[in-house]
Write a protein that holds these residues in place. Structure first.
Motif, mmCIF file in Angstrom:
data_model
loop_
_atom_site.group_PDB
_atom_site.id
_atom_site.type_symbol
_atom_site.label_atom_id
_atom_site.label_comp_id
_atom_site.label_asym_id
_atom_site.label_seq_id
_atom_site.Cartn_x
_atom_site.Cartn_y
_atom_site.Cartn_z
ATOM 1 N N PRO A 110 0.808 -1.228 0.000
ATOM 2 C CA PRO A 110 0.000 0.000 0.000
ATOM 3 C C PRO A 110 0.839 1.276 0.000
ATOM 4 O O PRO A 110 0.348 2.333 -0.387
ATOM 5 C CB PRO A 110 -0.836 -0.127 1.277
ATOM 6 N N ALA A 111 2.118 1.182 0.405
ATOM 7 C CA ALA A 111 2.998 2.352 0.350
ATOM 8 C C ALA A 111 3.454 2.639 -1.077
ATOM 9 O O ALA A 111 3.905 3.743 -1.375
ATOM 10 C CB ALA A 111 4.211 2.139 1.258
ATOM 11 N N ASP A 112 3.345 1.648 -1.957
ATOM 12 C CA ASP A 112 3.749 1.809 -3.359
ATOM 13 C C ASP A 112 2.832 0.952 -4.233
ATOM 14 O O ASP A 112 3.255 -0.057 -4.803
ATOM 15 C CB ASP A 112 5.217 1.391 -3.534
ATOM 16 N N PRO A 113 1.552 1.325 -4.345
ATOM 17 C CA PRO A 113 0.585 0.468 -5.051
ATOM 18 C C PRO A 113 0.902 0.265 -6.528
ATOM 19 O O PRO A 113 0.499 -0.737 -7.109
ATOM 20 C CB PRO A 113 -0.745 1.206 -4.862
ATOM 21 N N SER A 114 1.631 1.188 -7.141
ATOM 22 C CA SER A 114 1.964 1.037 -8.562
ATOM 23 C C SER A 114 2.947 -0.103 -8.815
ATOM 24 O O SER A 114 3.137 -0.522 -9.960
ATOM 25 C CB SER A 114 2.530 2.347 -9.126
ATOM 26 N N SER A 115 3.551 -0.619 -7.745
ATOM 27 C CA SER A 115 4.477 -1.746 -7.893
ATOM 28 C C SER A 115 3.767 -3.097 -7.798
ATOM 29 O O SER A 115 4.410 -4.144 -7.871
ATOM 30 C CB SER A 115 5.574 -1.677 -6.831
ATOM 31 N N ALA A 116 2.456 -3.081 -7.633
ATOM 32 C CA ALA A 116 1.689 -4.315 -7.483
ATOM 33 C C ALA A 116 1.798 -5.188 -8.732
ATOM 34 O O ALA A 116 1.925 -4.687 -9.859
ATOM 35 C CB ALA A 116 0.228 -4.005 -7.197
ATOM 36 N N VAL B 270 -1.094 -11.931 -16.899
ATOM 37 C CA VAL B 270 0.081 -11.537 -16.121
ATOM 38 C C VAL B 270 0.279 -10.037 -16.308
ATOM 39 O O VAL B 270 0.425 -9.562 -17.442
ATOM 40 C CB VAL B 270 1.344 -12.300 -16.562
ATOM 41 N N SER B 271 0.278 -9.287 -15.219
ATOM 42 C CA SER B 271 0.386 -7.831 -15.318
ATOM 43 C C SER B 271 1.785 -7.381 -15.702
ATOM 44 O O SER B 271 2.784 -8.024 -15.354
ATOM 45 C CB SER B 271 -0.018 -7.176 -14.000
#
Length: 219
Positions: A83-89, A134-135
Motif C-alpha cells: 500500500p505504500a507503493d501500489p503502482s508496484s503491485a 500476467v500484469s
C-alpha cells in the motif's frame, strides 16, 4: 390521591420510554460489513485468489437482438501489493476455460465440443488450456482506489496485450477464517478474433465485454 395518580402515571411512562430507547438503538444499529473500502486496511504482502469467490463474467451480442452472458470460475493466482507503493503491485491469475458456466447446457457443450469431422472447433474445443493474465504495469489514479492494470492475456494459445480498469472494493478480515482479504472489480473488452475464435462473426459479436470480481486472501 387524585392529584398524585397523574404524576405517578407520568413517572412510569417516562421510565418505560427511557428504558426503551437503548433497546431500539440496538435494534436499529446495522452490523458493520467485514470488508470496507478503506485502503488503510490493506496489508503489504502476497495474496492468493479465493477461487470460490473470484469470477470472470463475459458478455457478447447475439444476432443483434440481445446480449448473452456467462462466466468462468475457479480462478487461481497471486497478487503482490504494498500500500505504500501500489503502482508496484503485480498480479498473475489463471482461469480454467472448462469452468465456463451458461444457462443453456447445450450452449456449454457447443463452446467445448470438438470440431466437426476432425476440423477446428467453433470455440474452445474439448481440452482447452486455461487462460492466463500476467500484469506488466499498474497506473494508480488520483483517487487512490482505482487503477489501470496492463498486462498480457494468453488464451487459446495466443498472447495479446490487455488493459483493464480496476476498482478496489474492500479489505478486512474474513469473518470465518480471520484471513486478511482484499476485493477488486475490473472491466475490459477484448476481440475474440484476436485469440483465434472467430466463429459466427459478426452475427455473434467479435467484441467480448469482461467483468472481473476478485477476492484475494493474504498468505
Amino acid at each position: 390521591m387524585t392529584i398524585a395518580r397523574p404524576f405517578a402515571a407520568l413517572s412510569l411512562a417516562s421510565a418505560v420510554a427511557l428504558a426503551t430507547v437503548p433497546a431500539l438503538a440496538v435494534q436499529d444499529a446495522s452490523p458493520q460489513l467485514p470488508g470496507q473500502m478503506d485502503v488503510t486496511r490493506v496489508a503489504a504482502g502476497t495474496y492468493a485468489t479465493d477461487p470460490a469467490h473470484t469470477l470472470v463474467g463475459w458478455r457478447v451480442n447475439h444476432f443483434g437482438f440481445n446480449d448473452y452472458f456467462g462466466s468462468f470460475g475457479d480462478a487461481e493466482g497471486t497478487l503482490t501489493i504494498d500500500p505504500a507503493d501500489p503502482s508496484s503491485a503485480t498480479v498473475d491469475v489463471t482461469v480454467p476455460i472448462t469452468s465456463v458456466s451458461v444457462v443453456s447446457e447445450g450452449l456449454r457443450d457447443h463452446l467445448l465440443r470438438p470440431g466437426a469431422n476432425g476440423g477446428d472447433p467453433d470455440f474452445f474445443g474439448p481440452d482447452p488450456a486455461p487462460a492466463r493474465f500476467v500484469s506488466d504495469s499498474v497506473a494508480v489514479h488520483e483517487d487512490g482506489t482505482s487503477a489501470t492494470v496492463s498486462g498480457q492475456l494468453t488464451m487459446n494459445g495466443i498472447t495479446r496485450p490487455v488493459s483493464m480498469d480496476v476498482q478496489f472494493t474492500g479489505a478486512g478480515a474474513h469473518p470465518r477464517s480471520g484471513v486478511e482479504t482484499i476485493g477488486f472489480e475490473g472491466t475490459t473488452e477484448i476481440r475474440r478474433s484476436e485469440f483465434g475464435i472467430d466463429t459466427a462473426i459478426p452475427l455473434v459479436s467479435d467484441e467480448v465485454e469482461l467483468t472481473i470480481s476478485a477476492a484475494f486472501e493474504k498468505q
